[in-house]
Design a protein around this motif. Sequence first.
Motif, mmCIF file in Angstrom:
data_model
loop_
_atom_site.group_PDB
_atom_site.id
_atom_site.type_symbol
_atom_site.label_atom_id
_atom_site.label_comp_id
_atom_site.label_asym_id
_atom_site.label_seq_id
_atom_site.Cartn_x
_atom_site.Cartn_y
_atom_site.Cartn_z
ATOM 1 N N PHE A 186 0.810 -1.217 0.000
ATOM 2 C CA PHE A 186 0.000 0.000 0.000
ATOM 3 C C PHE A 186 0.849 1.276 0.000
ATOM 4 C CE2 PHE A 186 -2.387 -3.340 2.299
ATOM 5 C CZ PHE A 186 -3.403 -3.515 1.370
ATOM 6 N N GLU A 187 2.174 1.117 0.063
ATOM 7 C CA GLU A 187 3.048 2.285 0.040
ATOM 8 C C GLU A 187 2.906 3.012 -1.300
ATOM 9 O OE1 GLU A 187 6.992 0.943 0.805
ATOM 10 O OE2 GLU A 187 6.603 0.432 2.898
ATOM 11 N N PRO A 191 -4.066 9.128 -0.074
ATOM 12 C CA PRO A 191 -5.294 9.073 0.731
ATOM 13 C C PRO A 191 -6.520 9.104 -0.176
ATOM 14 C CG PRO A 191 -3.726 10.574 1.728
ATOM 15 C CD PRO A 191 -3.144 10.189 0.396
ATOM 16 N N GLY A 192 -7.449 8.201 0.075
ATOM 17 C CA GLY A 192 -8.610 8.067 -0.801
ATOM 18 C C GLY A 192 -8.375 7.092 -1.933
ATOM 19 N N GLY A 193 -7.117 6.636 -2.094
ATOM 20 C CA GLY A 193 -6.790 5.666 -3.140
ATOM 21 C C GLY A 193 -7.388 4.302 -2.848
ATOM 22 N N LEU A 209 -11.341 -5.190 -1.383
ATOM 23 C CA LEU A 209 -11.008 -3.801 -1.706
ATOM 24 C C LEU A 209 -10.478 -3.125 -0.441
ATOM 25 C CD1 LEU A 209 -12.917 -1.331 -3.910
ATOM 26 C CD2 LEU A 209 -12.390 -0.640 -1.565
ATOM 27 N N TRP A 210 -9.400 -2.374 -0.609
ATOM 28 C CA TRP A 210 -8.841 -1.566 0.474
ATOM 29 C C TRP A 210 -8.913 -0.100 0.060
ATOM 30 C CZ3 TRP A 210 -6.684 -6.018 -1.410
ATOM 31 C CH2 TRP A 210 -6.454 -7.073 -0.494
ATOM 32 N N GLY A 216 -3.590 7.416 5.961
ATOM 33 C CA GLY A 216 -2.746 6.558 5.141
ATOM 34 C C GLY A 216 -2.878 5.077 5.431
ATOM 35 N N PHE A 217 -3.897 4.674 6.215
ATOM 36 C CA PHE A 217 -4.072 3.266 6.549
ATOM 37 C C PHE A 217 -5.135 2.634 5.647
ATOM 38 C CE2 PHE A 217 -2.510 5.137 10.534
ATOM 39 C CZ PHE A 217 -1.410 4.315 10.766
ATOM 40 N N PRO A 218 -4.933 1.360 5.233
ATOM 41 C CA PRO A 218 -5.926 0.688 4.383
ATOM 42 C C PRO A 218 -7.106 0.157 5.187
ATOM 43 C CG PRO A 218 -4.049 -0.763 4.769
ATOM 44 C CD PRO A 218 -3.714 0.548 5.419
ATOM 45 N N VAL A 219 -8.311 0.451 4.724
ATOM 46 C CA VAL A 219 -9.535 -0.044 5.341
ATOM 47 C C VAL A 219 -10.114 -1.099 4.401
ATOM 48 C CG1 VAL A 219 -11.833 0.539 6.180
ATOM 49 C CG2 VAL A 219 -9.937 2.184 6.457
#
Length: 239
Positions: A186-187, A191-193, A209-210, A216-219
């Motif tokens: 994810f680096e 944000p919002g990506g 999907l993340w 900057g953290f993946p949800v």
Amino acid sequence: MIPQGEARAGHALREGGNPAPRASLGEANDTALARFLLDLRSKGLTEPAIFNAFERVPRAPFLPKIRPGLLYAPINLPIACGEEAEDPFSLARLLVLARIAPGQRVLEIGTGSGFSAALMAAAGAEVVTLERFATLGVAAMRAFNLLGLPRITALQADGLARRGVGGPFDRLIIGGALGIVPSQLFEGLVPGGIAIGGRVRGEETCLTLWRIDAQGFPVESDLGPARMTRMRAKLPLAL
């Protein structure tokens, strides 16, 4: 950079192994594509950028050994190096859910046949695609060159390793399923990506999907069962 070769179209074969007449190949391709596009509409997969990309980018140059009637069938198809090309319906769904759109910068892990990168470029995205197998990367480059597709950078690299490919990226496409998802994937995502790919959960593979939050953290979100080839990290680059 994966070396670029002379672009040439493959020759599809009819059953029995004899070359099909050029006119009949074109008709079969057109018929298969028209049926596929109608099926996409029936499934609601009509995001304009993606739908138009499927109309404009032929699949045959990416799968030259496959009979035209199978190119848009809802099945995975074999490619070199023991890999598979994802069925076009699953690919269309993945790209629609990823919200691929003009002006985005996309990182793809696993070039495969190259068809997905071609669709994203035709939809107006700038694509960096990474492939561990040089054989697959070279074949994909031939198809990119044949079709004159811009905005694609193809590299031979292990996309699951910590990489030196510079961001930022708006989207990350993982061309397979992972049991453990390395955090470094994810680096570089803004944000919002959005990142999208397969996640192995026990005996099941799910499309996942993340979305990158403001910190900057993946949800993570589970999008249901998917047919995706399992990927393995820390494998050597291969011919």
